[in-house]
Design an enzyme around this catalytic site. Structure first.
Site, PDB file in Angstrom:
ATOM      1  N   ARG A  62       0.428  -1.056  -0.203  1.00 31.35           N
ATOM      2  CA  ARG A  62       0.481   0.267  -0.171  1.00 31.35           C
ATOM      3  C   ARG A  62       0.555   1.322   0.151  1.00 31.35           C
ATOM      4  NH1 ARG A  62      -3.084  -2.805   3.340  1.00 31.35           N
ATOM      5  NH2 ARG A  62      -1.488  -4.350   3.327  1.00 31.35           N
ATOM      6  N   THR A  63       2.125   1.085   0.248  1.00 28.40           N
ATOM      7  CA  THR A  63       3.306   2.464   0.989  1.00 28.40           C
ATOM      8  C   THR A  63       3.750   3.020  -0.395  1.00 28.40           C
ATOM      9  OG1 THR A  63       3.562   2.373   3.123  1.00 28.40           O
ATOM     10  CG2 THR A  63       4.517   3.801   2.006  1.00 28.40           C
ATOM     11  N   LYS A  90      24.642  -6.266  -5.834  1.00 29.63           N
ATOM     12  CA  LYS A  90      26.083  -6.961  -6.810  1.00 29.63           C
ATOM     13  C   LYS A  90      27.377  -6.069  -5.241  1.00 29.63           C
ATOM     14  CE  LYS A  90      24.091  -6.742 -11.174  1.00 29.63           C
ATOM     15  NZ  LYS A  90      24.502  -6.284 -12.044  1.00 29.63           N
ATOM     16  N   ARG A 112      11.705   3.385   0.970  1.00 35.01           N
ATOM     17  CA  ARG A 112      11.950   2.687   2.743  1.00 35.01           C
ATOM     18  C   ARG A 112      13.016   1.744   2.890  1.00 35.01           C
ATOM     19  NH1 ARG A 112       6.479  -0.975   3.953  1.00 35.01           N
ATOM     20  NH2 ARG A 112       6.302   1.099   4.471  1.00 35.01           N
ATOM     21  N   HIS A 142       7.617   6.288  10.259  1.00 34.79           N
ATOM     22  CA  HIS A 142       6.680   6.333   9.148  1.00 34.79           C
ATOM     23  C   HIS A 142       6.257   7.038   9.061  1.00 34.79           C
ATOM     24  CE1 HIS A 142       5.377   3.933   5.946  1.00 34.79           C
ATOM     25  NE2 HIS A 142       4.090   2.893   6.704  1.00 34.79           N
TER      26      HIS A 142
END
Ligand code: NCD
Length: 323
Positions: A62-63, A90, A112, A142
């Site tokens: 959802r975010t 990598k 995030r 958040h």
């Protein structure tokens, strides 16, 4: 660090320390976006010519999607960087990845990351014309989630000052709870209660001006708002609970327990919801649940924050006028 010299929002990393007027401005703008006619078709030109990069180093549905919709509704170009296939896997350092993306030309990073402080780190070292929006960092913060929760509460309850709000569940691992506590405190909520077993309650959390309960029935008695949280197993490194079944028996929000709150109390959850673990389906889908409204409000709040940070850019085209 989040504000320009004249007090405008440059980055949105945490609620902590932001003035109440700024939080109210986010809520007012978000509400204006919701009130736009025919909102699914309207594209406000505030971010026209701007590029937003979604940098999700951790899973999200959802975010990430609501940030994407918000950017598109403001007419931005949006790139979802597929971080699982990116060069950080990598061995490239986070900073080298950021420099590479910067060189492609962009104006905003939505970040995030599972490490607390990742968004602050990127904001500190990225090019000065870029704004960073924290979409969740470790257990730390958040902020857009907390603001969409505040918008949902305000839509149902109006004034924050008389409200009793209970946040129930895995407080210890929750960045959402931390940001909600800062937002509710800044907006002068009447009482904030935290409800959790001792093993999921952070030590010394009372210092944030909250009341602590280990018994859900006492903790939700007479409250106006109940915010349920998920057990964040991915952030637990030891066994903190006897079993999920016992957790539900002692802390699950059932219809019977909900009846202890005010008759018009609303039930919230940031998602993802684990039915039968922290909440009964009859409550999650019941008349007092506003869980899906929270999701919709996420788009408007993210539009508001994006329009505000672009307004802080010296050469920003957006005057952040939504009318
Ligand atoms: C939360 C998160 O990722 O912090 N979810 C969300 O953003 N909607 C809460 C959670 O994961 O339980």
């Amino acid at each position: 660090m989040q504000l320009t010299k004249d007090g405008k929002l440059k980055h949105f990393l945490t609620i902590e320390g932001l003035p109440p007027l700024l939080l109210e401005e986010i809520l007012d703008r978000a509400q204006q976006f919701i009130s736009l006619p025919n909102k699914s078709q309207v594209q406000a030109p505030i971010l026209r010519g701007k590029t937003v990069m979604n940098l999700f180093f951790e899973n999200s549905t959802r975010t990430r999607t609501t940030f994407e919709l918000a950017a598109k509704r403001l007419s931005a170009d949006l790139i979802n960087l597929d971080i699982r296939n990116s060069a950080t896997t990598k061995g490239e350092s986070l900073l080298d990845t950021i420099r590479t993306i910067e060189a492609m030309g962009c104006d905003m990073f939505v970040v995030r990351h599972s490490s607390s402080g990742a968004a602050h780190f990127i904001a500190r070292y990225c090019a000065p014309h870029i704004s960073v929006l924290n979409a969740g960092d470790g257990r730390h913060a958040h902020p857009t989630q907390a603001m969409l929760d505040m918008l949902t509460i305000r839509q149902h309850k109006g004034d924050f000052t008389p409200l009793k709000v209970a946040i129930v569940g895995d407080i210890k691992h929750s960045r959402v709870a931390r940001s909600q506590i800062h937002a509710l405190t800044t907006l002068c909520a009447g009482e904030i209660r935290l409800v959790a077993p001792k093993t999921l309650m952070p030590f010394g959390i009372e210092d944030m001006g909250v009341n602590v309960y280990n018994d859900i029935e006492e903790g939700i008695k007479g409250v106006d708002v109940i915010i349920m949280l998920r057990l964040q197993h991915e952030r637990m490194n030891t066994a903190l609970l006897p079993s999920v079944r016992e957790y539900y028996a002692r802390y699950g929000l059932t219809e019977e327990r909900l009846s202890l709150a005010k008759a018009d109390a609303i039930v919230m959850h940031p998602g993802p919801v684990n039915r039968g673990v922290e909440i009964d389906s009859r409550v999650a889908d019941g008349p007092q649940s506003v869980i899906l409204q929270q999701v919709s409000n996420g788009i408007a709040v993210r539009m508001a924050v994006m329009s505000m940070v672009i307004g802080s850019h010296a050469q920003g085209t957006g005057d952040a006028n939504v009318s």
